[in-house]
Design a protein around this motif. Structure first.
Motif, short mmCIF file in Angstrom:
data_model
loop_
_atom_site.label_atom_id
_atom_site.label_comp_id
_atom_site.label_asym_id
_atom_site.label_seq_id
_atom_site.Cartn_x
_atom_site.Cartn_y
_atom_site.Cartn_z
N HIS A 137 -23.50 17.67 4.89
CA HIS A 137 -23.32 17.82 3.44
C HIS A 137 -22.29 16.82 2.92
O HIS A 137 -22.46 16.23 1.84
CB HIS A 137 -22.90 19.25 3.10
CG HIS A 137 -24.03 20.21 3.10
ND1 HIS A 137 -23.86 21.57 2.91
CD2 HIS A 137 -25.37 20.03 3.26
CE1 HIS A 137 -25.03 22.18 2.95
NE2 HIS A 137 -25.95 21.27 3.16
N HIS A 138 -21.23 16.64 3.67
CA HIS A 138 -20.20 15.67 3.26
C HIS A 138 -20.78 14.26 3.16
O HIS A 138 -20.51 13.53 2.21
CB HIS A 138 -19.05 15.69 4.27
CG HIS A 138 -18.09 14.54 4.09
ND1 HIS A 138 -17.17 14.50 3.06
CD2 HIS A 138 -17.93 13.38 4.80
CE1 HIS A 138 -16.49 13.37 3.14
NE2 HIS A 138 -16.92 12.68 4.19
N THR A 168 -27.28 25.27 6.56
CA THR A 168 -28.68 24.90 6.79
C THR A 168 -28.75 23.60 7.60
O THR A 168 -29.63 23.44 8.45
CB THR A 168 -29.42 24.71 5.46
OG1 THR A 168 -29.34 25.92 4.70
CG2 THR A 168 -30.89 24.36 5.69
N LEU A 169 -27.81 22.69 7.35
CA LEU A 169 -27.74 21.42 8.06
C LEU A 169 -26.54 21.42 9.01
O LEU A 169 -25.62 22.22 8.85
CB LEU A 169 -27.60 20.26 7.06
CG LEU A 169 -28.77 20.05 6.11
CD1 LEU A 169 -28.47 18.90 5.15
CD2 LEU A 169 -30.05 19.76 6.88
N VAL A 181 -32.46 13.72 4.11
CA VAL A 181 -31.65 14.58 4.98
C VAL A 181 -31.46 13.94 6.35
O VAL A 181 -30.37 14.02 6.94
CB VAL A 181 -32.32 15.97 5.09
CG1 VAL A 181 -31.68 16.79 6.20
CG2 VAL A 181 -32.20 16.71 3.76
N ALA A 182 -32.50 13.28 6.86
CA ALA A 182 -32.38 12.60 8.16
C ALA A 182 -31.32 11.51 8.08
O ALA A 182 -30.53 11.33 9.01
CB ALA A 182 -33.72 12.01 8.57
N VAL A 232 -32.98 24.03 -0.84
CA VAL A 232 -32.99 24.65 0.49
C VAL A 232 -31.92 24.04 1.38
O VAL A 232 -31.13 24.74 2.04
CB VAL A 232 -34.38 24.48 1.15
CG1 VAL A 232 -34.35 24.95 2.60
CG2 VAL A 232 -35.45 25.22 0.36
N PHE A 233 -31.84 22.72 1.39
CA PHE A 233 -30.94 22.02 2.31
C PHE A 233 -29.47 22.07 1.88
O PHE A 233 -28.59 21.79 2.69
CB PHE A 233 -31.37 20.57 2.49
CG PHE A 233 -32.54 20.39 3.41
CD1 PHE A 233 -32.49 20.84 4.72
CD2 PHE A 233 -33.70 19.78 2.96
CE1 PHE A 233 -33.57 20.67 5.58
CE2 PHE A 233 -34.79 19.60 3.80
CZ PHE A 233 -34.73 20.05 5.12
N THR A 234 -29.20 22.40 0.63
CA THR A 234 -27.81 22.48 0.20
C THR A 234 -27.17 23.84 0.50
O THR A 234 -25.97 24.02 0.32
CB THR A 234 -27.67 22.19 -1.31
OG1 THR A 234 -28.58 23.00 -2.05
CG2 THR A 234 -27.96 20.73 -1.61
N VAL A 235 -27.96 24.79 0.97
CA VAL A 235 -27.41 26.09 1.36
C VAL A 235 -26.49 25.89 2.57
O VAL A 235 -26.83 25.18 3.51
CB VAL A 235 -28.52 27.09 1.68
CG1 VAL A 235 -27.93 28.40 2.23
CG2 VAL A 235 -29.37 27.36 0.45
N ARG A 236 -25.36 26.51 2.52
CA ARG A 236 -24.36 26.35 3.59
C ARG A 236 -24.95 26.67 4.96
O ARG A 236 -25.66 27.66 5.12
CB ARG A 236 -23.18 27.27 3.29
CG ARG A 236 -22.01 27.12 4.27
CD ARG A 236 -20.87 28.06 3.90
NE ARG A 236 -19.78 27.95 4.87
CZ ARG A 236 -18.70 28.71 4.85
NH1 ARG A 236 -18.57 29.64 3.90
NH2 ARG A 236 -17.75 28.56 5.74
#
Length: 259
Positions: free
Chosen positions: A142-143, A136-137, A45-46, A130-134
């Protein structure tokens, strides 16, 4: 200044740690693998967030460099936290299994590898969900994660194997080098350098690349579960070749030859 340990001392330390891992209960092995899967996702994710942050102002190459620098923290979390990715169980447990010289050791090794690999992926999948939830990041992350997944899936099969060999060699080398240092800071520095180089390649680690592709599937990238499965098979085979043949076996021969 303390003298660096000899290859024989490093190998003895690895064998002792390998004995602990082989003798651990299935629950301990599974939980350790699960936590490592959860932890490494923070590096993934980072990478996605930092690549996205610099994308608008710099070239793609700068974004990839910054992303690799960010990914290194994930491997630091894994190593300093004493959890284990699949490839971290090549050098130490194999050294212990060889020393035992019993067929049962091979079965214990196979159980360790299977449990850690599966739970690495399961733990990573839980955190990826968890991180793919709209929202959240940060916007755009996400792109970028979807784009990275497409880049991984687009590689030729042979390239996936060779990149897997590189990743297996690199992380097994990390396992070896960790026995040459005795402070948390030194362990963190080694882990960070290895994580940076792994992502800079990028080289295909069966767990890291697999989780990148899982992000892609869940974020609507042009990849599917078939791409994920193929990558796990090819990268995993490469990891085994690099980790076991190019690193573990050669260090074992080095030590045996010196005795």
């Amino acid at each position: 200044m303390a003298q660096a340990p000899s290859p024989e001392e490093i190998y003895a330390s690895a064998r002792s740690e390998g004995e602990r891992r082989l003798s651990a209960s299935a629950l301990e092995q599974a939980s350790t693998g699960f936590i490592a899967g959860v932890t490494i996702v923070f590096g993934i994710v980072a990478l996605g967030m930092t690549r996205e942050l610099v994308a608008a102002d710099y070239s793609a190459g700068v974004g990839e460099l910054v992303g690799a620098l960010a990914f290194g923290i994930g491997l630091v979390f894994v190593v300093v936290g004493r959890t284990e990715l699949f490839t971290e169980n090549f050098f130490d447990p194999v050294a212990a299994a060889v020393a035992r010289r019993r067929l049962t050791a091979a079965g214990q090794l196979a159980r360790l590898w299977a449990l850690v690999l599966v739970l690495n992926l399961v733990g990573g999948a839980v955190m990826a969900a968890v991180f793919t939830v709209r929202e959240t990041l940060p916007s755009g992350a996400h792109h970028t994660l979807a784009l990275v997944a497409e880049e991984i899936a687009a590689k030729d099969g042979l390239a996936t194997v060779t990149r897997g060999i590189a990743a297996g060699t690199l992380l097994t080398l990390l396992s070896y080098l960790l026995h040459a240092v005795d402070t948390a800071g030194s362990r963190a520095a080694l882990a960070y350098v290895a994580g940076f180089f792994l992502a800079l390649g990028p080289f295909d680690h069966v767990v890291v690349s697999g989780l990148h592709l899982l992000f892609g599937v869940w974020l609507g990238a042009d990849v599917g579960y078939a791409d994920l499965g193929l990558n796990v098979l090819l990268a995993g085979a490469g990891n085994l070749v690099g980790g076991l043949l190019l690193m573990t076996l050669t260090h074992a021969v080095q030590v045996k030859g010196a005795l």
